[in-house]
Design a protein around this motif. Sequence first.
Motif, PDB file in Angstrom:
ATOM      1  N   UNK A  70      -4.247  -3.786  -1.701  1.00 52.06           N
ATOM      2  CA  UNK A  70      -3.815  -2.525  -1.095  1.00 52.06           C
ATOM      3  C   UNK A  70      -2.975  -1.700  -2.060  1.00 52.06           C
ATOM      4  N   UNK A  71      -2.187  -2.347  -2.911  1.00 53.23           N
ATOM      5  CA  UNK A  71      -1.401  -1.610  -3.895  1.00 53.23           C
ATOM      6  C   UNK A  71      -2.300  -0.784  -4.802  1.00 53.23           C
ATOM      7  N   UNK A  72      -3.374  -1.390  -5.293  1.00 54.43           N
ATOM      8  CA  UNK A  72      -4.256  -0.698  -6.233  1.00 54.43           C
ATOM      9  C   UNK A  72      -5.118   0.350  -5.534  1.00 54.43           C
ATOM     10  N   UNK A  73      -5.662   0.018  -4.374  1.00 54.37           N
ATOM     11  CA  UNK A  73      -6.472   0.987  -3.639  1.00 54.37           C
ATOM     12  C   UNK A  73      -5.637   2.205  -3.259  1.00 54.37           C
ATOM     13  N   UNK A 111       0.814  -1.214   0.000  1.00 55.80           N
ATOM     14  CA  UNK A 111       0.000   0.000   0.000  1.00 55.80           C
ATOM     15  C   UNK A 111       0.842   1.257   0.000  1.00 55.80           C
ATOM     16  N   UNK A 112       1.930   1.256   0.775  1.00 52.30           N
ATOM     17  CA  UNK A 112       2.822   2.414   0.774  1.00 52.30           C
ATOM     18  C   UNK A 112       3.436   2.628  -0.603  1.00 52.30           C
ATOM     19  N   UNK A 113       3.784   1.537  -1.281  1.00 59.66           N
ATOM     20  CA  UNK A 113       4.305   1.650  -2.650  1.00 59.66           C
ATOM     21  C   UNK A 113       3.251   2.235  -3.580  1.00 59.66           C
ATOM     22  N   UNK A 114       2.016   1.785  -3.417  1.00 64.18           N
ATOM     23  CA  UNK A 114       0.938   2.324  -4.246  1.00 64.18           C
ATOM     24  C   UNK A 114       0.721   3.806  -4.013  1.00 64.18           C
ATOM     25  N   UNK A 115       0.850   4.254  -2.762  1.00 70.14           N
ATOM     26  CA  UNK A 115       0.712   5.680  -2.467  1.00 70.14           C
ATOM     27  C   UNK A 115       1.769   6.484  -3.224  1.00 70.14           C
ATOM     28  N   UNK A 116       3.011   6.014  -3.195  1.00 68.94           N
ATOM     29  CA  UNK A 116       4.096   6.723  -3.882  1.00 68.94           C
ATOM     30  C   UNK A 116       3.845   6.763  -5.388  1.00 68.94           C
ATOM     31  N   UNK A 117       3.543   5.607  -5.982  1.00 68.66           N
ATOM     32  CA  UNK A 117       3.328   5.550  -7.433  1.00 68.66           C
ATOM     33  C   UNK A 117       2.146   6.419  -7.830  1.00 68.66           C
ATOM     34  N   UNK A 152     -13.782  -0.614  -7.500  1.00 64.44           N
ATOM     35  CA  UNK A 152     -13.691  -1.678  -8.500  1.00 64.44           C
ATOM     36  C   UNK A 152     -12.694  -2.753  -8.085  1.00 64.44           C
ATOM     37  N   UNK A 153     -11.643  -2.358  -7.382  1.00 62.68           N
ATOM     38  CA  UNK A 153     -10.642  -3.340  -6.955  1.00 62.68           C
ATOM     39  C   UNK A 153     -11.274  -4.389  -6.044  1.00 62.68           C
ATOM     40  N   UNK A 154     -12.053  -3.945  -5.060  1.00 62.49           N
ATOM     41  CA  UNK A 154     -12.688  -4.892  -4.145  1.00 62.49           C
ATOM     42  C   UNK A 154     -13.753  -5.734  -4.843  1.00 62.49           C
ATOM     43  N   UNK A 155     -14.291  -5.229  -5.928  1.00 61.58           N
ATOM     44  CA  UNK A 155     -15.338  -5.961  -6.623  1.00 61.58           C
ATOM     45  C   UNK A 155     -14.789  -7.007  -7.580  1.00 61.58           C
ATOM     46  N   UNK A 208      -3.324   4.674 -18.187  1.00 59.01           N
ATOM     47  CA  UNK A 208      -2.479   3.581 -18.672  1.00 59.01           C
ATOM     48  C   UNK A 208      -1.576   3.050 -17.571  1.00 59.01           C
ATOM     49  N   UNK A 209      -1.042   3.957 -16.755  1.00 55.09           N
ATOM     50  CA  UNK A 209      -0.188   3.520 -15.643  1.00 55.09           C
ATOM     51  C   UNK A 209      -0.989   2.685 -14.646  1.00 55.09           C
ATOM     52  N   UNK A 210      -2.186   3.152 -14.308  1.00 53.76           N
ATOM     53  CA  UNK A 210      -3.019   2.404 -13.365  1.00 53.76           C
ATOM     54  C   UNK A 210      -3.441   1.060 -13.947  1.00 53.76           C
ATOM     55  N   UNK A 211      -3.704   1.022 -15.250  1.00 55.00           N
ATOM     56  CA  UNK A 211      -4.068  -0.247 -15.883  1.00 55.00           C
ATOM     57  C   UNK A 211      -2.918  -1.239 -15.814  1.00 55.00           C
ATOM     58  N   UNK A 212      -1.703  -0.778 -16.105  1.00 47.57           N
ATOM     59  CA  UNK A 212      -0.539  -1.660 -16.016  1.00 47.57           C
ATOM     60  C   UNK A 212      -0.322  -2.128 -14.577  1.00 47.57           C
ATOM     61  N   UNK A 213      -0.547  -1.236 -13.629  1.00 47.24           N
ATOM     62  CA  UNK A 213      -0.425  -1.617 -12.228  1.00 47.24           C
ATOM     63  C   UNK A 213      -1.461  -2.677 -11.856  1.00 47.24           C
TER      64      UNK A 213
END
Length: 665
Positions: free
Chosen positions: A146-149, A100-106, A427-430, A121-126
């Motif tokens: 957690x990375x995506x959220x 999750x911390x990595x996701x916050x930075x990205x 959408x991530x949780x779904x 596009x970046x979020x899709x690749x992630x």
Amino acid sequence: MPPRNRPRPDRSPVPVPRPFSVALPPWLTHALRAQRGPVPWNAVVRGALAAGPLLLAAVLAGQESVGVMAALGAMLAGINDRPGSRRTAVHRIGVPGLAGATGIVVGTYAGEGVGPVPLTLILTALGLLAGAVSAVGPVSSGAGTQLLVAAAIGAGMPLPEPGWQRALFFMAGAAWLILLRLALPTPGALAHDFRFDGERVAVADVYDAIAELLAAAGGEQAGARRAALTAALDHAQDALAGPRLRRYASSSAERRLRAQYAAALPLAEAATALAWAGDPLLARTAEGPRRLAVAVRTGEPCGPLPAPARSVPGLRALDDALLHAAETFDRGGRKPGSRQIDGNKAGDGHGAASHGDAGTNPLDRGARQTAHKGLRLRPFRAKPLLRTVTGAGGREYGFRVALCYGASAAVAQALHHVHWYWLPATAVFLVKPDLGPLVSRVLNRAAGTVLGALVFAGLAAVLPRPEGLVALVAISGALIPVATRHFAAQTAVVTVLVLALVMVGGEPEASWSRIGETLLACAIVLIVGHLPAPGQRGGNVKARLTAATDAAHAYLTHVLSGADDRAARWALRREAYRKLAEARAAIDRAAAELPTLARHTEGTDEVAATLERLVDTTTACAVHLDDTGRLTPRHTERLATLLDELVEQRERAGLADPPADLLSA
């Protein structure tokens, strides 16, 4: 005189009309299903002390945005705070927290540095990466979520701090919950070393599950009890084999628990063989494991154990395993081999066989190797993990998550809503396939969001600010461990908590927009989730079944080879049953999908059932070979029948043929 051909009166029973009942489809019954169990009061206390106090400290210091980020980290960590040992909690909470911390930075730096299209596009690749990694296991799935959220929050939430500071505060919230998990004792565990209360409960549950399987032998519940034993062994194995700074146990309490777990493995093996035989057992047969379970919980010696009649190989194996377990439990008070026998319950006069030299006995040697060298067959390595991520299951996970996550991010940014990050985060949780069937998740998410938003709207109108909102965050954090039993309840509690955090951060009340964006995310995920996909659907289920087949093959090959390495055999048996349990869980989730998706995994439940019977039979063969050195015609015929059935069922399910050497076994 009456006529001879007079018809006889109809004395057949009159059919009684049954009460009206409606059989609900699987996708709907799954949405209504909830877990049961006692309230985890220790987790409730941790939840109350996690996000709320962090937010309060930040508000008092005038750093509301810092408190919001730390509370978010604690909230997401609380979702992963499940029952188990402290060591596994560090792994289960810490790895997703780091992700999750990595996701916050990205997300923060991408949201500040690029436009809407490159950001999408970046979020899709992630999403593609996180979805593929989620196929590895539960901890990886939590990390991917957690990375995506966190990436969506970092990209869309307007906070003054730079990305690295946001990540630091987010991780601090997760670390605070880990600290609470390590420091706070479980109620009632202070009589012993409370650091290992989770391990102690897990090992005791194994002995209870063995007793329940022995009691159910020869009855209709034997299959369910064997599955419960597998779950208990998996839980205990995870609790004892969690991440550690040292390879070996560092305290006498931990060494004792590892030895007690290892002593349960031959008992579980014998109990499985007896259940496979299908003959009912005397009630006293289950008494020994029950007394061992009490000894684990209390830390007291197990005392005299009833000796089962040594009339068949399974009972002789059980008696030998009980002798070894008694020696393991009481080794500090008497010499090896001096188990007390309850003479009043020995029944037919058969005592336990003496082990002789414990150093040369295969049972004792295997248990010592298991307890000393490790509880798993082999450590996790990069190549198998990479194959899982890039395999059929990982590709299917990754594609679905990336498509839904990217589409939600694109739609949200096109709407120019101030809280656009809620849409991809929802959408991530779904979309995560391991969180439950698609329609079940959508129904529960929609219902939970509506309920939570309405509750918050009513409370926000009367609560003082900010102290009332801080109290609401603390109460919601305390409710999360209970609400995780049902996805709708969890969604409602999390919705209240998140809306309170948004208002504390200085934004306006957003209950109604939260409902609208959740319903929009539900629609996107339903549409995308049922679109035709490249490659083979049901890839995760079939990948799990393939792994289970390979594990069953390795176990059967080892047993039929005649090798006397008990530690390796028990590890192979544990891996086979664990892989089967994972495959069963994936099959059950897929079967509860809508028919358009469920049809892709038709027949896989039959394959899993045959594999379970094959592993059970292999266990019975292992016990019989230990006793007599050869197999009976019943064992060999049963193996041949199951292998033939496995080939036919895999063909009907559209799976590849099993290994050729498995069929020739």
